[in-house]
Design a protein around this motif. Structure first.
Motif, PDB file in Angstrom:
ATOM      1  N   VAL A  63      47.589 124.795-120.253  1.00 53.59           N
ATOM      2  CA  VAL A  63      47.218 123.847-119.166  1.00 53.59           C
ATOM      3  C   VAL A  63      47.740 124.624-117.989  1.00 53.59           C
ATOM      4  O   VAL A  63      47.191 124.345-116.868  1.00 53.59           O
ATOM      5  CB  VAL A  63      48.728 122.681-119.528  1.00 53.59           C
ATOM      6  CG1 VAL A  63      48.635 121.986-118.260  1.00 53.59           C
ATOM      7  CG2 VAL A  63      48.173 121.896-120.664  1.00 53.59           C
ATOM      8  N   PHE A 130      47.079 115.935-116.217  1.00 52.04           N
ATOM      9  CA  PHE A 130      46.320 117.277-115.883  1.00 52.04           C
ATOM     10  C   PHE A 130      45.863 117.203-114.478  1.00 52.04           C
ATOM     11  O   PHE A 130      46.082 117.908-113.570  1.00 52.04           O
ATOM     12  CB  PHE A 130      45.280 117.652-116.738  1.00 52.04           C
ATOM     13  CG  PHE A 130      44.628 118.809-116.716  1.00 52.04           C
ATOM     14  CD1 PHE A 130      45.302 120.048-117.125  1.00 52.04           C
ATOM     15  CD2 PHE A 130      43.294 118.992-116.096  1.00 52.04           C
ATOM     16  CE1 PHE A 130      44.681 121.194-116.980  1.00 52.04           C
ATOM     17  CE2 PHE A 130      42.820 120.145-115.483  1.00 52.04           C
ATOM     18  CZ  PHE A 130      43.480 121.463-116.310  1.00 52.04           C
ATOM     19  N   SER A 209      53.425 115.732-113.120  1.00 53.06           N
ATOM     20  CA  SER A 209      52.932 115.649-114.540  1.00 53.06           C
ATOM     21  C   SER A 209      53.142 114.360-115.124  1.00 53.06           C
ATOM     22  O   SER A 209      54.075 113.660-114.946  1.00 53.06           O
ATOM     23  CB  SER A 209      53.453 116.756-115.151  1.00 53.06           C
ATOM     24  OG  SER A 209      54.644 116.689-115.557  1.00 53.06           O
ATOM     25  N   ALA A 213      50.567 116.555-120.460  1.00 55.63           N
ATOM     26  CA  ALA A 213      50.163 117.510-119.352  1.00 55.63           C
ATOM     27  C   ALA A 213      51.627 118.399-119.245  1.00 55.63           C
ATOM     28  O   ALA A 213      52.189 118.010-117.901  1.00 55.63           O
ATOM     29  CB  ALA A 213      49.317 117.185-118.249  1.00 55.63           C
TER      30      ALA A 213
END
Ligand SMILES: Nc1ncnc2c1ncn2[C@@H]1O[C@H](COP(=O)(O)OP(=O)(O)OP(=O)(O)O)[C@@H](O)[C@H]1O
Ligand SMILES: [Mg+2]
Lengths: 267, 358
Positions: A63, A130, A209, A213
């Protein structure tokens, strides 16, 4: 060459130790076979092996790298355009305000940037995850890119662009064929700076976030709160290596771009 | 000759500073035209308006009858050679020369042929693969020239093309430029503040001062018949003698000044105050009293002698305090050498002097 005196040498050693001793301890311990920081049980890659089997940690790393790549790319494009507007726009109305607004995030406390972004995302009802991290990191790093690129553009010899125009090359093509190839080291170093900043960030990511994610720094931070696992040392060592490489590459590129600037511009 | 470029009452302001002030000028086809003037008089600005980098605040610029207003630089059939040369550092010599041709979408082999022709023209074929930072100043200048000629522009603009070269190379390059212009039969407009350069290279010269044209003419006209005190002083060395016109005859006038009478061949002017311009090389220096010494002659004391190789420059203080400069070719010097503090006579013919009203 000037010789360092004894006091100077000591001061230098103390200063460097102050800066790098903690990092050195961490790096050394990542190769320590023992689970305890205080006991040296011989060198091994045990924690790196264990890291390779830690799916959650690897996921966080993936990520982080994807966020860094995307946000650095977006920030580079936007930051370069901002730098162009600042150096080439002439004296347009609100130029001072614009340049102030570009540079303000450089000195803005990250907590404020993170919090305000969070409020924005909540207000416009974007699901945090994300993409919100990508957006947040783009806004964070854009101004750094703008600064780096602008410092190259102010020394750029405009008569090169005029020569291209004069030879029948329209403005956009002139930018791509003449300006960009000559400023690309600055653009690339801006990208790397943005990449490293995004990889590092904990504060803003912790605000924006969402579930599913988790970036590497977030993951490390949450693990550390449950006690330091030596595996963390290994992750951090890798992260340090990546960031250091990025920064070294960025500074090399900047140097190269400066030495390539035309003689007149350097003086 | 047909007019190719025409400036019509062109004005350009930067803030409240007027760089070019209502200037009108015609440049002919196949002409080598020089813009000459002191630093900051607006020469570059005028050139940049023709190239399209600056828009006039008033007046019109036309090329072959077409108004250039609103046409961007990349659509004008005009190319410019920049004072800094502005070579693209990331391209080879050949790449630089090919750049303009590529914009026209010419075929690959056609571009290669034209690049080769241009490099041959400036004798740089062996260096085609070099980058600009691997060239000497003179070679860079040639690349810049080849690049700006490659597209066969209707007008080539040269902004102080030789300023960065050393003196010897500059003088050689002058003649090459002139030769090139004749061979290509293209209109060249060159900007310079070096009067020797303008004189030796140009068919016509426009002398600029503070955003205006002070005089336009052939080098000989400007030198022999300057239009004003300023032009006379700017182009070459000159003695200016202030006096009054006292009598006007059909082919000459009499100018009086304390202790001196001048007979000047010139078109009639009104009586009144006037200046007489006299080039140093038109003055004779002698020990003996010249014929008709009461007109166009004066006695004085040699104050200084400068030896300049082919000539010697005498500074003679006349009895009324006026200092005149006289240049004498060294092989034509008087039989007996002239020394400082000696009494000498200066004399000149009526057609050596020019009357200046402004
Ligand atoms: N972009 C600009 N902004 C403000 N003033 C300008 C600008 N360009 C030129 N000027 C001014 O206009 C005047 C004429 O400039 P220009 O460059 O045409 O002079 P020049 O005759 O070419 O002089 P030089 O021989 O020194 O090159 C100068 O006083 C200059 O300061
Ligand atoms: Mg100039």
């Amino acid at each position: 060459m000037k010789r360092f005196g004894c006091t100077n040498l000591t001061a230098l050693a103390l200063g460097l130790a102050f800066l790098y001793l903690p990092i050195a301890v961490l790096v050394v311990n990542s190769f320590n076979d023992s689970r305890l920081v205080t006991v040296w049980a011989g060198a091994s890659l045990r924690w790196y092996r264990e890291l390779a089997n830690d799916a959650a940690m690897l996921d966080a790393a993936s990520v982080s790298f994807r966020v860094a790549f995307l946000s650095a790319t977006a920030a580079t494009i936007l930051g370069t355009l901002a730098a162009l507007a600042l150096t080439r726009g002439g004296r347009f109305r609100g130029r001072l305000l614009f340049s102030g607004m570009i540079y303000a995030p450089l000195v803005m406390p990250e907590v404020i940037t993170g919090l305000s972004l969070l409020l924005l995302f909540v207000a416009v009802e974007i699901d945090r995850g994300f993409w919100t991290i990508v957006i947040a990191h783009t806004t964070l790093t854009l101004c750094f890119v703008a600064v780096v690129v602008q410092s190259r553009l102010v020394t750029f010899d405009r008569s090169l662009e005029e020569a291209a125009l004069d030879l029948g090359c329209p403005p956009l093509r002139t930018f791509l064929a003449v300006t960009l190839p000559l400023i690309w080291p600055a653009v690339a170093s801006g990208w790397m700076l943005a990449f490293a900043l995004s990889l590092d960030d904990l504060v803003i990511a912790s605000f924006v976030s969402g579930p599913g994610a988790t970036t590497l720094p977030l993951r490390i931070y949450s693990e550390v709160r449950l006690g330091v696992k030596p595996e963390i040392n290994a992750v951090c060592t890798i992260l340090i290596a990546v960031v250091a490489l990025g920064l070294i590459a960025a500074s090399l590129l900047t140097k190269r771009s400066a030495s390539k600037a035309p003689l007149g511009a350097r003086m | 000759m047909a007019v190719l470029v025409s400036f019509d009452q062109v004005t350009k302001r930067f803030g409240d500073f007027t760089a070019v002030d209502g200037l009108s000028l015609d440049i002919h086809e196949r002409e080598f035209f020089a813009l000459l003037g002191p630093s900051g008089c607006g020469k570059t600005t005028l050139l940049r308006m023709l190239a399209g980098f600056e828009a006039p605040d008033g007046g019109r610029v036309t090329l072959a009858g077409q108004d250039l207003a609103g046409i961007p630089p990349y659509r004008r059939p005009v190319n410019m050679m920049f004072q800094s040369y502005a070579l693209f550092p990331h391209m080879t010599v050949a790449g630089n020369v090919a750049f303009g041709l590529k914009q026209d979408g010419l075929a690959r082999d056609e571009i290669a042929a034209r690049v080769d022709e241009m490099l041959g023209l400036v004798q740089l074929r062996p260096l085609a693969a070099r980058k600009p930072d691997q060239l000497s100043g003179g070679q860079r200048q040639r690349v810049a020239l080849a690049r700006s000629l490659a597209k066969r522009p209707k007008v080539l603009l040269l902004d102080e093309p030789l300023a960065a070269l050393d003196r010897k190379l500059r003088e050689e390059t002058r003649f090459e430029l002139k030769e090139l212009q004749r061979r290509l039969a293209t209109t060249f407009v060159i900007v310079t503040h070096d009067q020797d350069e303008a004189m030796s290279i140009a068919d016509r010269i426009g002398v600029m001062n503070r955003g205006c044209l002070a005089q336009v003419g052939t080098p000989a006209e400007i030198y022999e018949r300057p239009a004003s005190r300023w032009v006379a002083g700017f182009v070459g060395d000159v003695n200016l003698i202030e006096g009054r016109v006292t009598a006007v005859y059909p082919s000459f006038v009499m100018v009086d000044r304390v202790g001196m009478r001048l007979r000047v061949a010139h078109a009639p002017v009104a009586p009144g105050p006037i200046a007489v311009a006299l080039r140093p090389e038109k003055i004779r220096v002698s020990h003996a009293v010249p014929d008709g010494a009461f007109e166009n002659g004066a006695a004085g004391t040699v104050a200084d002698i400068g030896y300049l190789g082919t000539l010697s420059l005498y500074k003679v203080r006349l009895d009324d305090g006026l200092v005149l400069k006289a240049a004498v070719m060294n092989e034509q010097r008087a039989e007996r050498p002239i020394h400082v503090n000696e009494r000498v006579w200066l004399s000149w013919t009526p057609d050596a002097a020019v009357l200046l009203m402004e």
